[in-house]
Write an enzyme that holds these catalytic residues in place. Structure first.
Site, PDB file in Angstrom:
ATOM      1  N   SER A  76     -30.317  79.279-123.955  1.00 26.01           N
ATOM      2  CA  SER A  76     -29.576  79.488-122.710  1.00 26.01           C
ATOM      3  C   SER A  76     -28.538  78.383-122.593  1.00 26.01           C
ATOM      4  CB  SER A  76     -30.549  79.388-121.530  1.00 26.01           C
ATOM      5  OG  SER A  76     -29.861  79.326-120.295  1.00 26.01           O
ATOM      6  N   TYR A  88     -37.703  75.767-116.812  1.00 25.88           N
ATOM      7  CA  TYR A  88     -36.809  76.582-117.646  1.00 25.88           C
ATOM      8  C   TYR A  88     -35.876  75.699-118.461  1.00 25.88           C
ATOM      9  CZ  TYR A  88     -33.655  80.531-118.672  1.00 25.88           C
ATOM     10  OH  TYR A  88     -32.903  81.491-119.288  1.00 25.88           O
TER      11      TYR A  88
HETATM   12  P1  NAD Z   1     -35.735  90.252-118.775  1.00 25.79           P
HETATM   13  O1  NAD Z   1     -36.702  89.908-117.705  1.00 25.79           O
HETATM   14  O2  NAD Z   1     -34.981  91.511-118.698  1.00 25.79           O
HETATM   15  O3  NAD Z   1     -36.449  90.210-120.174  1.00 25.79           O
HETATM   16  C1  NAD Z   1     -37.479  89.337-120.464  1.00 25.79           C
HETATM   17  C2  NAD Z   1     -38.335  90.004-121.508  1.00 25.79           C
HETATM   18  O4  NAD Z   1     -39.450  89.165-121.800  1.00 25.79           O
HETATM   19  C3  NAD Z   1     -38.885  91.329-121.000  1.00 25.79           C
HETATM   20  O5  NAD Z   1     -38.868  92.270-122.053  1.00 25.79           O
HETATM   21  C4  NAD Z   1     -40.292  90.965-120.629  1.00 25.79           C
HETATM   22  O6  NAD Z   1     -41.169  92.058-120.719  1.00 25.79           O
HETATM   23  C5  NAD Z   1     -40.608  89.933-121.679  1.00 25.79           C
HETATM   24  N1  NAD Z   1     -41.739  89.089-121.348  1.00 25.79           N
HETATM   25  C6  NAD Z   1     -41.967  88.388-120.213  1.00 25.79           C
HETATM   26  N2  NAD Z   1     -43.162  87.782-120.283  1.00 25.79           N
HETATM   27  C7  NAD Z   1     -43.685  88.110-121.486  1.00 25.79           C
HETATM   28  C8  NAD Z   1     -44.898  87.804-122.130  1.00 25.79           C
HETATM   29  N3  NAD Z   1     -45.845  87.043-121.545  1.00 25.79           N
HETATM   30  N4  NAD Z   1     -45.117  88.311-123.364  1.00 25.79           N
HETATM   31  C9  NAD Z   1     -44.199  89.102-123.952  1.00 25.79           C
HETATM   32  N5  NAD Z   1     -43.032  89.425-123.387  1.00 25.79           N
HETATM   33  C10 NAD Z   1     -42.788  88.931-122.167  1.00 25.79           C
HETATM   34  O7  NAD Z   1     -34.751  89.007-118.901  1.00 25.79           O
HETATM   35  P2  NAD Z   1     -33.504  88.698-119.847  1.00 25.79           P
HETATM   36  O8  NAD Z   1     -32.446  88.179-118.979  1.00 25.79           O
HETATM   37  O9  NAD Z   1     -33.220  89.824-120.760  1.00 25.79           O
HETATM   38  O10 NAD Z   1     -34.055  87.442-120.656  1.00 25.79           O
HETATM   39  C11 NAD Z   1     -34.274  87.454-122.043  1.00 25.79           C
HETATM   40  C12 NAD Z   1     -34.127  86.043-122.590  1.00 25.79           C
HETATM   41  O11 NAD Z   1     -32.776  85.616-122.426  1.00 25.79           O
HETATM   42  C13 NAD Z   1     -35.000  85.006-121.890  1.00 25.79           C
HETATM   43  O12 NAD Z   1     -35.498  84.086-122.845  1.00 25.79           O
HETATM   44  C14 NAD Z   1     -34.022  84.330-120.962  1.00 25.79           C
HETATM   45  O13 NAD Z   1     -34.408  83.018-120.665  1.00 25.79           O
HETATM   46  C15 NAD Z   1     -32.763  84.362-121.805  1.00 25.79           C
HETATM   47  N6  NAD Z   1     -31.524  84.182-121.046  1.00 25.79           N
HETATM   48  C16 NAD Z   1     -31.159  85.095-120.106  1.00 25.79           C
HETATM   49  C17 NAD Z   1     -29.967  84.892-119.425  1.00 25.79           C
HETATM   50  C18 NAD Z   1     -29.480  85.865-118.406  1.00 25.79           C
HETATM   51  O14 NAD Z   1     -28.491  85.569-117.747  1.00 25.79           O
HETATM   52  N7  NAD Z   1     -30.100  87.019-118.265  1.00 25.79           N
HETATM   53  C19 NAD Z   1     -29.191  83.775-119.672  1.00 25.79           C
HETATM   54  C20 NAD Z   1     -29.596  82.861-120.623  1.00 25.79           C
HETATM   55  C21 NAD Z   1     -30.779  83.095-121.309  1.00 25.79           C
END
Ligand code: NAD
Length: 256
Positions: A138, A151
């Site tokens: 991130s 985080y």
């Molecule tokens: P999201 O909530 O849509 O996806 C998260 C995923 O992780 C989901 O598929 C969820 O089912 C899974 N998950 C959660 N807990 C879990 C567990 N215990 N075991 C297995 N799977 C699990 O969110 P997202 O935004 O798509 O985030 C995905 C990644 O990207 C994360 O690591 C997040 O930190 C990172 N990220 C997101 C953003 C953003 O702006 N959305 C920015 C930077 C980084």
């Protein structure tokens, strides 16, 4: 093309993970989807990807907060040429009010899972003679924000783990890199909007432009397709000498 390769994407039944899985499949890779649930709709996502892109796609339930389950995801996949550590959760609170169980869950899911999956996948990559570890960190792996201690700590940890993996595989045809997204509109971000609206006493649009995208100079969310495209690039020959580094997809956030 990534045909003949197998990509395992943790936390890929929604958001960025699903978007990355789709771009991997579009590039020809077989894919393993994952989350902690085991619903018909989870398996249906894999069937849709298989039908749309003509690749093999499976959904394997495994809870990324559980060390053994992380390792079992990789062994059950049977093959892992491309490991994409994406599973992640968020919780927003000041340090002195941060719930200990949330701290532990965020460290386990966002950081430790990547250690366990990589430990299980590296021997497979070595025997296949090729491998890619792609950690979805991130902008918070490079900079901080208030109220996101767990985080930010976990994501900085992911960047450190990525560098170490790169050094341990430096003389092998394996690379390890981290993608650092800024804000991408996914369920994880959507869930932060009500809390942030309350904290800043603002409406939805105002909180998006002035608070959430305040540090994203483009004032645009990145898309899951753009992140998938970046992951596919890291699997290309052009990226074979890129290892131990971070790729920011953040609309200029970390340039500020
Ligand atoms: P999201 O909530 O849509 O996806 C998260 C995923 O992780 C989901 O598929 C969820 O089912 C899974 N998950 C959660 N807990 C879990 C567990 N215990 N075991 C297995 N799977 C699990 O969110 P997202 O935004 O798509 O985030 C995905 C990644 O990207 C994360 O690591 C997040 O930190 C990172 N990220 C997101 C953003 C953003 O702006 N959305 C920015 C930077 C980084």
């Amino acid at each position: 093309t990534l045909s003949g390769k197998c990509a395992v994407i943790t936390g890929s039944n929604s958001g960025i993970g699903l978007g990355v899985a789709r771009e991997m499949a579009r590039a020809g890779a077989d894919v393993v989807l994952n989350s902690f649930t085991d619903r018909d709709e989870d398996h249906a996502l894999a069937a849709e990807i298989a039908a749309e892109f003509g690749v093999e796609a499976r959904y394997i339930q495994a809870d990324m907060s559980d060390a053994e389950a992380c390792r079992a995801l990789i062994t059950t996949s049977g093959r892992c040429d491309i490991l994409i550590n994406n599973a992640g959760i968020q919780h927003v609170a000041p340090v002195d009010e941060f719930p200990v169980d949330k701290w532990n869950a965020i460290l386990a899911i966002n950081l430790s899972s990547a250690f366990h999956t990589a430990a299980a996948a590296l021997p497979m990559m070595r025997s296949a003679g090729w491998g890619r570890v792609i950690n979805i960190a991130s902008a918070h792996g490079l900079t901080a924000s208030p109220y996101k201690s767990a985080y930010v700590a976990a994501k900085h940890g992911v960047v450190g783990l990525t560098k170490t993996l790169a050094l341990e595989t430096a003389e092998e045809p394996i690379t390890a890199n981290a993608i650092c997204p800024g804000y991408v509109l996914t369920p994880l971000v959507e869930a932060q909007i009500p809390d942030t609206m309350e904290k800043y006493n603002m409406g939805r649009e105002e909180v998006i432009k002035k608070v959430m995208l305040e540090r994203q100079p483009s004032r645009e969310f990145a898309t899951v397709e753009q992140l998938g495209g970046t992951a596919v690039f890291l699997c290309s020959d052009a990226a074979a000498q890129m290892t131990g580094t971070t790729l920011s997809v953040d609309g200029g956030w970390t340039a500020l």
